[in-house]
Design a protein around this motif. Structure first.
Motif, mmCIF file in Angstrom:
data_model
loop_
_atom_site.group_PDB
_atom_site.id
_atom_site.type_symbol
_atom_site.label_atom_id
_atom_site.label_comp_id
_atom_site.label_asym_id
_atom_site.label_seq_id
_atom_site.Cartn_x
_atom_site.Cartn_y
_atom_site.Cartn_z
ATOM 1 N N THR A 1 0.831 -1.202 0.000
ATOM 2 C CA THR A 1 0.000 0.000 0.000
ATOM 3 C C THR A 1 0.870 1.258 0.000
ATOM 4 N N PHE A 2 2.031 1.186 0.670
ATOM 5 C CA PHE A 2 2.951 2.324 0.681
ATOM 6 C C PHE A 2 3.470 2.590 -0.736
ATOM 7 N N VAL A 3 3.854 1.533 -1.434
ATOM 8 C CA VAL A 3 4.335 1.675 -2.814
ATOM 9 C C VAL A 3 3.198 2.152 -3.716
ATOM 10 N N ILE B 1 18.112 -7.547 2.626
ATOM 11 C CA ILE B 1 18.526 -6.143 2.726
ATOM 12 C C ILE B 1 18.687 -5.534 1.335
ATOM 13 N N TRP B 2 19.391 -6.241 0.459
ATOM 14 C CA TRP B 2 19.634 -5.703 -0.885
ATOM 15 C C TRP B 2 18.351 -5.620 -1.705
ATOM 16 N N TYR B 3 17.469 -6.593 -1.524
ATOM 17 C CA TYR B 3 16.207 -6.527 -2.263
ATOM 18 C C TYR B 3 15.353 -5.365 -1.749
ATOM 19 N N GLY B 4 15.374 -5.141 -0.451
ATOM 20 C CA GLY B 4 14.640 -4.004 0.118
ATOM 21 C C GLY B 4 15.132 -2.681 -0.458
ATOM 22 N N ILE B 5 16.456 -2.539 -0.588
ATOM 23 C CA ILE B 5 17.031 -1.327 -1.183
ATOM 24 C C ILE B 5 16.633 -1.209 -2.645
ATOM 25 N N LEU C 1 13.080 -0.058 -2.948
ATOM 26 C CA LEU C 1 13.007 1.361 -2.602
ATOM 27 C C LEU C 1 13.453 2.236 -3.771
ATOM 28 N N LEU C 2 14.520 1.806 -4.450
ATOM 29 C CA LEU C 2 15.065 2.606 -5.550
ATOM 30 C C LEU C 2 14.137 2.629 -6.765
ATOM 31 N N ILE C 3 13.560 1.467 -7.112
ATOM 32 C CA ILE C 3 12.755 1.408 -8.346
ATOM 33 C C ILE C 3 11.309 1.849 -8.125
ATOM 34 N N THR C 4 10.936 2.117 -6.900
ATOM 35 C CA THR C 4 9.570 2.585 -6.635
ATOM 36 C C THR C 4 9.595 3.998 -6.067
ATOM 37 N N THR D 1 12.596 9.834 8.628
ATOM 38 C CA THR D 1 12.659 8.609 9.435
ATOM 39 C C THR D 1 13.760 7.684 8.938
ATOM 40 N N PHE D 2 13.867 7.553 7.611
ATOM 41 C CA PHE D 2 14.916 6.709 7.020
ATOM 42 C C PHE D 2 16.303 7.203 7.429
ATOM 43 N N LEU D 3 16.533 8.505 7.375
ATOM 44 C CA LEU D 3 17.832 9.070 7.733
ATOM 45 C C LEU D 3 18.126 8.889 9.222
ATOM 46 N N VAL D 4 17.101 9.094 10.046
ATOM 47 C CA VAL D 4 17.293 8.932 11.492
ATOM 48 C C VAL D 4 17.618 7.488 11.840
ATOM 49 N N GLN D 5 16.926 6.541 11.185
ATOM 50 C CA GLN D 5 17.184 5.129 11.454
ATOM 51 C C GLN D 5 18.588 4.716 11.038
#
Length: 314
Positions: A109-111, A198-202, A205-208, A260-264
């Motif tokens: 839903t976020f994507v 981890i790499w798939y999550g990145i 994130l990049l392609i969406t 949030t991403f930067l803080v994490q």
């Protein structure tokens, strides 16, 4: 005792802790969660009802707005009820497949919401840069195909995460310090390496989300270029006003997420409960604020809401 029993079957059952460090305040924290949930559900439902029943609003912009409202309702229903169960009844137990199901719908839903914001940016681009071709470009067929593509992309990109998680053996700590399940948080409970996760999550994130942000920025650069070349000041003001609601929603959706991403990643000294609260703000703020922003800044919707609530146009 409950946690001890969970540990024995940690590969099947996990336990969401809510907001560790603030357990004594869970009841008070649940109040803004409950209020946000009610506002999000009623506000977005009202928005969908208004667009569906008012034939003058059956235009691409409002159809995409309906899609956004529907996604916001889904996001609220996926996250808030479980969080309230944790706050009120300490009912944080969730099965592995229940956790994977929840995180699948949260991420998809976020994507999807990010994709809808991109489509809405394209809608504004066509409306302002090519107003005479607007109805020829955004035909019903194009709207349907675009909508299907947005939701298909969200499912296709997130679906592999199910297999990446089910292939793992979970034998570590089964306590999840959060109010909802998320991909890497669950993967960290596994015994094996989670580098693929981890790499798939990145990659996702990049392609969406990242790609959407780049395309939205590019769209608004062209939109602003076109607006400031309009000779009439009133026409410029009107064009900027039509983009105002969408720009507010874009900032509301992306800025908290980026922060949030930067803080994490870089705020390791910040307390864990701050990270969790910020993550929940990212989930709660858009569903709550989106209908309010469009209700205030969009004349047609504002007028219709005023008529429904007070039986007089405004």
């Amino acid at each position: 005792m409950a946690i001890a029993n969970i540990t024995v079957i940690s590969h099947r059952l996990f336990y969401l802790l809510g907001i560790p460090g603030l357990e004594n305040h869970h009841i008070w924290i649940s109040v803004p969660f409950l209020i946000s949930y009610i506002i999000a559900f009623l506000g977005n439902s009202l928005l969908i009802f208004i667009v569906a029943t008012d034939h003058s609003l059956h235009e691409p912009m409002y159809i995409f707005l309906c899609m956004l409202a529907g996604v916001d309702i889904c996001l609220s229903n996926i996250t808030v009820p479980k969080a309230l169960a944790i706050f009120w009844y300490n009912s944080g137990g969730i099965s592995l497949y229940g956790c994977i199901t929840q995180l699948f719908f949260i991420h998809s839903t976020f994507v999807a919401e990010s994709g809808i914001l991109l489509v809405m940016a394209f809608d504004r681009y066509v409306a302002i840069c090519y107003p005479l071709r607007y109805t020829m470009v955004l035909t019903p067929s194009v709207i349907i195909k675009t909508s299907v593509a947005v939701f298909l992309r969200s499912v296709v990109t997130i679906f592999p995460i199910i297999f990446l998680l089910t292939r793992l053996t979970f034998c570590k700590n089964n306590l999840l310090p959060h109010t909802y399940c998320e991909h890497i948080g669950l993967a960290k409970c596994a015994c094996a390496s989670i580098q693929v996760n981890i790499w798939y999550g990145i990659f996702v994130l990049l392609i969406t989300v990242v790609l959407d942000i780049i395309l939205i920025v590019a769209s608004y650069c062209m939109i602003l270029h076109a607006i400031f070349h309009i000779p009439s000041q009133d026409a410029r003001h009107k064009a900027l006003h039509t983009c105002g609601s969408h720009i507010c929603v874009i900032f509301l959706f992306y800025i908290p997420g980026i922060f949030t991403f930067l803080v994490q990643r870089f705020g390791k000294h910040i307390s864990p409960h701050v990270h969790i609260l910020m993550a929940n703000v990212c989930m709660l703020a858009p569903p709550v604020m989106n209908p309010i922003i469009y209700g205030i800044k969009t004349k047609q919707i504002k007028s219709r809401v005023s008529y429904l609530l007070f039986q007089r146009p405004r």
